[in-house]
Motif scaffolding. Structure first.
Motif, PDB file in Angstrom:
ATOM      1  N   GLN B 199      -7.802  -8.523   2.368  1.00 34.42           N
ATOM      2  CA  GLN B 199      -9.186  -8.696   1.907  1.00 34.42           C
ATOM      3  C   GLN B 199     -10.116  -9.206   3.004  1.00 34.42           C
ATOM      4  O   GLN B 199     -11.249  -8.761   3.126  1.00 34.42           O
ATOM      5  N   ARG B 202     -11.144  -6.518   5.309  1.00 34.31           N
ATOM      6  CA  ARG B 202     -11.946  -5.539   4.603  1.00 34.31           C
ATOM      7  C   ARG B 202     -13.374  -6.044   4.402  1.00 34.31           C
ATOM      8  O   ARG B 202     -14.337  -5.323   4.635  1.00 34.31           O
ATOM      9  N   ARG B 203     -13.497  -7.305   3.982  1.00 36.40           N
ATOM     10  CA  ARG B 203     -14.827  -7.866   3.757  1.00 36.40           C
ATOM     11  C   ARG B 203     -15.570  -8.011   5.066  1.00 36.40           C
ATOM     12  O   ARG B 203     -16.749  -7.701   5.158  1.00 36.40           O
TER      13      ARG B 203
END
Lengths: 282, 262
Positions: B199, B202-203
């Protein structure tokens, strides 16, 4: 006889101090080293994520283990290769390049020193400097990582000793190849193109892009015998224990043979080039 | 308008200078080899391990190629900013630019141009077309527009990175190597299938530096991996926003500039 031996000793000492001065000067750039280490750590983490995904979710997820590398070993491989990645010659020593381009090679020839040995010492320093900070910081991060990402311990004490010796040979091999490419670069008309291509081939075949054991099975023997396996792959295999300590002797001998070949080729080419050298500038 | 003409004139001059060197085809070849060998690791991995669920080698390569092509475009047309911290500012050449009554932005952007950098763009475009063909995507007008806009957006994002680096160079001339994470290292992230990407990564690459917005989202829209097509069109606005932010930093930097060199 004794006199010549003494003269030789003084010469060797001169080259060694050239190497020492340049290294000491280079490693003063601590911040640059740390910045480079941050890239190394970032790169290593991405590689580890990619390998973890392949080892856990791919269609043939056992393919890696069958090729002789477990996920744990691959993670250690990634850390070690990132730590010494910058030891590989990716361009020739900036100082030497400047001398070739500006025509100061002519000046170099006036020194009562062997030009090849002089350049070898300089290249050795420029191979060691980038590794000094990047290597130590990357390894430190690798040890402090949480468990699934951590650098594993060496397979055995003997294997570790052999791998240290092999890492040292890798350093010499990188230097020998770097100096060889510098002698190729002595031909000013060719420009930088051939030089970078030679370096790039070395980088790809070293195992830094992908551990050589994970390359197609049919190529394995050639991949191990080609010179650039000695950059990373052989020392790391000895560390991981994917090569037994019994084979260490012959692997290091292989590295030494390539070092000798590159040194011989570099010396021969330099002698040939210097006969018809074009000195630029005025 | 006059700035655009000036910029094109700069490029024209640099192109002519570059062609004077007899070795330029070799340089083109060299960059081409760099670009082709770069994804060799991931291709060999797929060869040995097979696909990961729905993620085949073509899918990964498509996303990767989108990012690489964008990077190549920025590198071709904004090379001046890429070189700025290392060449222009350290030598003190920037003083001369400040004296001229022309746009600073154009002068810096046009201060270097290397013909061989364009081979990254061609290789990337070739890879995109090959992947789309292998994935059997029907090329409608809409799809072509989406990809075109994504590449322009991507070019703006990477140009933004260069501008940002140049802006930061006013404060610290040395040790900017970490910026490598946003340039050559950033598109390495695309080698990991999005569904399995942590995550944090990705963020970061969506909201901080919109690398996935210009590579993954348009690819997903065109190939129909997601239902929300409009996300694929977000590349251009995202690129503009990022470049705007970078320009802000650049402006602050210019205001802080104290000459270097002699």
């Amino acid at each position: 006889m004794r006199l010549t031996r003494r003269a030789n000793m003084t010469k060797v000492r001169a080259y060694f101090s050239l190497f020492r001065i340049k290294t000491a000067e280079g490693i003063q750039y601590r911040l640059a080293g740390l910045a480079s280490a941050s890239v190394g750590v970032f790169w290593a983490l991405i590689e580890i994520v990619v390998f973890t995904v392949f080892y856990n979710y791919a269609a043939n997820k056992d393919a890696g283990t069958l090729a002789g590398l477990t996920l744990k070993q691959v993670i250690s491989y990634v850390w070690l290769s990132q730590a010494i990645w910058t030891m590989q010659p990716m361009s020739i020593d900036a100082e030497i390049l400047k001398k070739i381009n500006s025509g100061d090679v002519g000046l170099e020839l006036c020194r009562p020193m062997d030009l090849y040995a002089h350049w070898f010492a300089g290249t050795a320093a420029s191979r060691l400097i980038p590794v000094f900070w990047r290597g130590t910081v990357t390894l430190l991060c690798a040890i402090l990582m949480p468990v699934p990402y951590r650098l594993g311990l060496p397979a055995s004490a003997i294997g570790f000793c052999w791998s240290l010796l092999s890492f040292f040979c890798a350093f010499l091999l990188c230097t020998a190849f770097g100096t060889f490419v510098a002698t190729v670069r002595l031909n000013v008309n060719w420009g930088d193109g051939p030089m970078y291509m030679m370096m790039l081939i070395g980088g790809v075949l070293s195992g830094g892009y992908l551990p050589l054991q994970l390359w197609p099975a049919a190529l394995q023997t050639i991949l191990l015998l080609q010179p650039f396996a000695g950059y990373l792959d052989i020392p790391i295999r000895l560390y991981l224990g994917t090569m037994q300590p019994n084979d260490a002797g012959s692997l290091i001998l292989l590295q030494l043979i390539w070092i000798a070949l590159f040194v011989a080729a570099g010396k021969a080419l330099m002698a040939k080039r210097l006969k018809t050298i074009i000195v630029q500038g005025g | 308008m006059s700035s655009v003409r000036l910029y094109l004139k700069y490029l024209h001059l640099h192109l002519l200078t570059g062609l004077q060197y007899k070795g330029w085809p070799l340089m083109v070849l060299q960059v081409l080899i760099v670009v082709i060998t770069d994804p060799i690791g991931i291709i060999l991995l797929f060869y040995r391990f097979g696909s990961i669920g729905e993620w085949s080698v073509e899918r990964i390569l498509l996303i990767y190629a989108m990012a690489v092509t964008s990077f190549g475009l920025a590198e071709t047309f904004c090379r001046g900013f890429d070189y700025f911290p290392w060449r222009t500012i350290r030598t003190g050449d920037f003083d001369r630019l400040l004296l001229r009554p022309c746009s600073l932005f154009v002068q810096v952007a046009g201060s270097y141009f290397h013909i061989h950098r364009i081979s990254r763009v061609f290789a990337g475009l070739g890879a995109i077309i090959w992947c789309l063909w292998r994935l059997e995507v029907e090329l409608t007008m809409l799809h072509i527009c989406t990809i075109g806009l994504a590449l322009i957006g991507g070019c703006l994002v990477y140009a933004g990175v260069f501008v940002l680096t140049s802006g930061l160079a006013f404060f610290t001339i040395q040790s900017l190597d970490w910026i490598f994470i946003f340039t050559n290292a950033s598109y390495q992230v695309t080698r990991c299938p999005i569904d399995y990407m942590p995550q944090v990564l990705r963020r970061f690459f969506t909201f901080v530096m919109p690398m996935l917005v210009i590579s993954y989202m348009p690819a997903a829209a065109v190939c129909g991996w997601t239902k929300t097509y409009w996300l694929g069109l977000a590349a251009l606005p995202a690129g503009l926003l990022f470049l705007l932010f970078a320009t802000l930093i650049w402006r602050i930097g210019v205001r802080h500039y104290q000459s270097t060199g002699s």
